[in-house]
Design a protein around this motif. Structure first.
Motif, mmCIF file in Angstrom:
data_model
loop_
_atom_site.group_PDB
_atom_site.id
_atom_site.type_symbol
_atom_site.label_atom_id
_atom_site.label_comp_id
_atom_site.label_asym_id
_atom_site.label_seq_id
_atom_site.Cartn_x
_atom_site.Cartn_y
_atom_site.Cartn_z
ATOM 1 N N ARG A 340 -3.262 14.554 -7.293
ATOM 2 C CA ARG A 340 -2.409 14.011 -8.361
ATOM 3 C C ARG A 340 -1.171 13.307 -7.824
ATOM 4 O O ARG A 340 -0.719 12.314 -8.381
ATOM 5 N N MET A 341 -0.596 13.858 -6.771
ATOM 6 C CA MET A 341 0.597 13.216 -6.196
ATOM 7 C C MET A 341 0.244 11.824 -5.685
ATOM 8 O O MET A 341 0.966 10.864 -5.895
ATOM 9 N N LEU A 342 -0.903 11.749 -5.008
ATOM 10 C CA LEU A 342 -1.349 10.455 -4.484
ATOM 11 C C LEU A 342 -1.547 9.473 -5.642
ATOM 12 O O LEU A 342 -1.122 8.322 -5.569
ATOM 13 N N PHE A 347 0.893 4.058 -8.146
ATOM 14 C CA PHE A 347 1.665 3.210 -9.061
ATOM 15 C C PHE A 347 3.084 2.958 -8.549
ATOM 16 O O PHE A 347 3.596 1.836 -8.571
ATOM 17 N N SER A 348 3.735 4.035 -8.068
ATOM 18 C CA SER A 348 5.185 3.999 -7.866
ATOM 19 C C SER A 348 5.627 3.010 -6.783
ATOM 20 O O SER A 348 6.658 2.345 -6.917
ATOM 21 N N TYR A 349 4.861 2.868 -5.707
ATOM 22 C CA TYR A 349 5.328 2.038 -4.579
ATOM 23 C C TYR A 349 5.345 0.540 -4.906
ATOM 24 O O TYR A 349 6.380 -0.099 -4.777
ATOM 25 N N THR A 352 8.223 -0.111 -7.210
ATOM 26 C CA THR A 352 9.557 -0.154 -6.599
ATOM 27 C C THR A 352 9.703 -1.401 -5.716
ATOM 28 O O THR A 352 10.773 -1.965 -5.586
ATOM 29 N N HIS A 353 8.604 -1.862 -5.113
ATOM 30 C CA HIS A 353 8.683 -3.070 -4.271
ATOM 31 C C HIS A 353 9.027 -4.295 -5.120
ATOM 32 O O HIS A 353 9.788 -5.157 -4.689
ATOM 33 N N ARG A 354 8.471 -4.341 -6.332
ATOM 34 C CA ARG A 354 8.783 -5.479 -7.210
ATOM 35 C C ARG A 354 10.261 -5.450 -7.593
ATOM 36 O O ARG A 354 10.901 -6.484 -7.718
HETATM 37 C C1 HEM Z 1 9.135 5.868 0.164
HETATM 38 C C2 HEM Z 1 8.048 7.401 -4.296
HETATM 39 C C3 HEM Z 1 5.699 11.208 -2.431
HETATM 40 C C4 HEM Z 1 6.164 9.251 1.969
HETATM 41 C C5 HEM Z 1 9.095 5.982 -1.202
HETATM 42 C C6 HEM Z 1 9.711 5.079 -2.130
HETATM 43 C C7 HEM Z 1 9.398 5.506 -3.374
HETATM 44 C C8 HEM Z 1 8.596 6.688 -3.238
HETATM 45 C C9 HEM Z 1 9.807 4.878 -4.703
HETATM 46 C C10 HEM Z 1 10.540 3.855 -1.741
HETATM 47 C C11 HEM Z 1 9.585 2.760 -1.311
HETATM 48 C C12 HEM Z 1 10.254 1.455 -1.031
HETATM 49 O O1 HEM Z 1 11.337 1.176 -1.553
HETATM 50 O O2 HEM Z 1 9.644 0.656 -0.283
HETATM 51 C C13 HEM Z 1 7.287 8.539 -4.173
HETATM 52 C C14 HEM Z 1 6.701 9.253 -5.273
HETATM 53 C C15 HEM Z 1 6.061 10.339 -4.760
HETATM 54 C C16 HEM Z 1 6.232 10.288 -3.311
HETATM 55 C C17 HEM Z 1 6.805 8.837 -6.731
HETATM 56 C C18 HEM Z 1 5.288 11.409 -5.440
HETATM 57 C C19 HEM Z 1 4.748 11.278 -6.626
HETATM 58 C C20 HEM Z 1 5.587 11.002 -1.084
HETATM 59 C C21 HEM Z 1 4.769 11.776 -0.192
HETATM 60 C C22 HEM Z 1 4.900 11.219 1.042
HETATM 61 C C23 HEM Z 1 5.799 10.094 0.930
HETATM 62 C C24 HEM Z 1 3.901 12.967 -0.610
HETATM 63 C C25 HEM Z 1 4.240 11.601 2.340
HETATM 64 C C26 HEM Z 1 3.098 12.225 2.422
HETATM 65 C C27 HEM Z 1 7.011 8.175 1.850
HETATM 66 C C28 HEM Z 1 7.423 7.350 2.969
HETATM 67 C C29 HEM Z 1 8.285 6.381 2.447
HETATM 68 C C30 HEM Z 1 8.384 6.626 1.019
HETATM 69 C C31 HEM Z 1 7.002 7.502 4.420
HETATM 70 C C32 HEM Z 1 9.013 5.304 3.235
HETATM 71 C C33 HEM Z 1 8.134 4.080 3.430
HETATM 72 C C34 HEM Z 1 8.862 3.053 4.275
HETATM 73 O O3 HEM Z 1 9.104 3.354 5.454
HETATM 74 O O4 HEM Z 1 9.178 1.981 3.747
HETATM 75 N N1 HEM Z 1 8.436 6.979 -1.908
HETATM 76 N N2 HEM Z 1 6.989 9.187 -3.007
HETATM 77 N N3 HEM Z 1 6.202 10.000 -0.367
HETATM 78 N N4 HEM Z 1 7.596 7.717 0.699
HETATM 79 FE FE1 HEM Z 1 7.313 8.451 -1.138
#
Ligand code: HEM
Length: 499
Positions: A340-342, A347-349, A352-354
């Protein structure tokens, strides 16, 4: 009709004449144009006005999480024959090398925060394959705090600043954790010394999520990706991390850049854990629950490749700040799972990029799937850096251009395998109960001697700042459910501090 890309912006001018942004030679870059020697500045000084107004717009929103990071280029080499597992082209032949861009990060702090903060570390990889880009957006921990995306924004709010004081808020942090028992596994990792890695080269990376690999017959296996550092794991103790914070808050950024700069290229050996799809239903844990690992004894690591980082970015903003990774950037042969998290992240990434980079973020050089031929009907929008597909048809179905892009109706190598569904729609809690305490308890008992002492010390050092006694009591009860000794040691430690 041939679609051609025009170059975006010339990286180097053909001589050393300073120019305005529209290419006019600049005669004087020291003195603004004024009305007389002591008079006001003239609006007609385009160079000055353009320079100031571009400067005014130099910042883009920082990432809402993972704002502080460092990146590097390199490659992934597949070393095993994976054709039985996946049809992904870049994973077919041992020896195939795929260009990669990596970004490592802390999570909770702002763009200027410390590299040695206690926090998980992001481990994001962009694989530039011939079938488009695959992003593996993981962390340095095999699990995560929560297992439903609906809880993610609340969880992150508690890690950030208090809405009134604008200070970090230990009460909010522990309030949320103590009311969400599924967080305990990741909390154990975070407060062990693995919560303060000694730089980005000395940590492992994990997909954390369960993904799928799908072979050319459409047969799927569930997999988890592991990237094991060849430099060896090295962590700071809490005191060493605090010391590094004062000495050099950019220590991890500097260490990564300098080691690549001097030719000491960091690398990771890559492994997979592989599970048959039909095993998922009967396994003792929900295999799509990202708060749990698959024990290696049940699903051993299989070595499949090598990741090497060997080139620093030329420009931080263009390459690292503008990099946009998303778990939904996938290639045929790699598929999502029911985690579910995946599903929430898919959707979320891009969303947020847009917001952060604009609708055409995939046209930015660092994000372009440059080894594939991009062919679609999206057009226009701010920052259309490409030739916008010239006069190509911008719709489908169409009959006017026989070379126009067309869907691959009969290509079995689709990205989404079919999944059998049962039951009714609803908001179902994921089964957990006592299961949530088994893996954290095992991890606590696995930590030996000083490692376990440090876990207690780090927890006490942080929880002593919580003002609300109820919150502390609730969190200690969670530790006790995982291991009574663990809870008692934290309780004793906090009582001793109070005295
Ligand atoms: C970055 C959301 C869970 C790893 C981000 C960003 C958002 C986000 C909005 C910013 C991206 C950007 O501005 O480019 C979420 C949501 C999650 C979640 C909604 C759960 C529903 C996770 C999990 C992991 C993770 C479980 C790892 C297993 C990362 C990483 C980045 C990131 C590595 C940085 C990417 C980069 O280097 O640009 N996340 N995240 N996130 N998230 Fe998540």
């Amino acid at each position: 009709m041939v679609h051609t890309h025009t170059p975006t912006i010339l990286a180097t001018p053909n001589n050393n004449v300073l120019t305005t942004a529209n290419g006019n030679p600049v005669d004087d870059n020291q003195n603004s144009l004024t009305a007389g020697e002591f008079g006001p500045i003239l609006l007609q000084d385009f160079h000055l006005i353009d320079k100031l107004s571009h400067f005014d717009r130099e910042r883009i929103p920082e990432r809402v999480v993972h704002a502080k990071g460092a990146g590097a280029h390199g490659y992934f080499e597949v070393t095993a024959d994976l054709a039985k597992l996946t049809s992904a082209h870049f994973l077919q032949t041992p020896g195939t090398k795929t260009p990669v861009f990596a970004r490592f990060s802390t999570v909770g702090g702002e763009k200027g925060s410390s590299d040695s903060a206690r926090d998980p570390r992001g481990f994001a990889l962009k694989f530039y394959t011939e079938e488009g880009n695959w992003d593996m957006v993981g962390n340095n921990t095999p699990v995560f705090f929560v297992r439903d995306p609906i809880k993610f924004p609340d969880f992150i709010h508690t890690q950030k600043r208090n809405p009134q004081t604008n200070l970090k808020d230990p009460d909010a942090f522990w309030d949320f954790l103590s009311l969400s028992q599924e967080t305990l596994h990741q909390v154990t990792i975070l407060f062990s010394n693995r919560g303060t890695p000694c730089g980005y080269r000395h940590m492992d990376g994990f997909s954390s999520h369960t993904l799928k690999l799908v072979n050319s017959e459409g047969c799927a296996h569930l997999v988890k990706w592991h990237f094991k550092t060849d430099q060896g794991i090295k962590n700071f103790t809490a005191d060493e991390a605090a010391d590094m914070d004062t000495k050099n808050p950019d220590s991890a950024t500097e260490d990564l850049f300098n080691s690549i700069d001097k030719g000491d290229f960091p690398s990771w050996t890559v492994y997979l854990q592989v599970m048959k799809e039909e095993d998922a239903a009967n396994y003792r844990w929900n295999v799509f629950d990202v708060t749990k690992v698959w024990p290696h004894a049940d699903y051993p690591l299989q070595k499949i490749g090598k990741l090497v980082l060997n080139r620093n970015p030329q420009n931080y903003f263009a390459e690292v700040e503008q990099a946009a990774f998303s778990p939904s950037h996938m290639v045929p042969g790699i598929d999502v799972s029911n985690d579910r998290m995946l599903q929430g992240r898919l959707f979320s990434y891009p969303d947020t990029h847009r917001h952060r980079l604009g609708a055409n973020y995939l046209q930015l050089p660092i994000n372009q799937p440059y080894r594939a031929r991009v062919n679609h009907h999206q057009r226009d929008g701010p920052g259309t850096f490409s030739q916008n597909y010239n006069n190509f048809p911008n719709y489908e179905p169409q009959s006017q251009d026989s070379n126009g892009p067309a869907q691959q109706l009969h290509d079995v190598r689709t990205k989404y395998t079919s999944v059998a569904l049962h039951g009714k729609t609803g908001r179902y809690p994921q089964r957990s109960g006592d299961d949530d305490f088994v893996q954290p308890g095992n991890l606590y008992r696995l930590l030996k001697g000083k490692e376990q002492d440090d876990l207690i010390k780090n927890l006490v050092g942080n929880m002593r700042n919580v003002k609300n006694a109820e919150i502390v009591k609730r969190q200690i009860a969670l530790f006790k459910r995982a291991d009574p000794e663990w809870g008692c040691r934290v309780e004793d430690g906090l009582n001793a501090v109070k005295k």
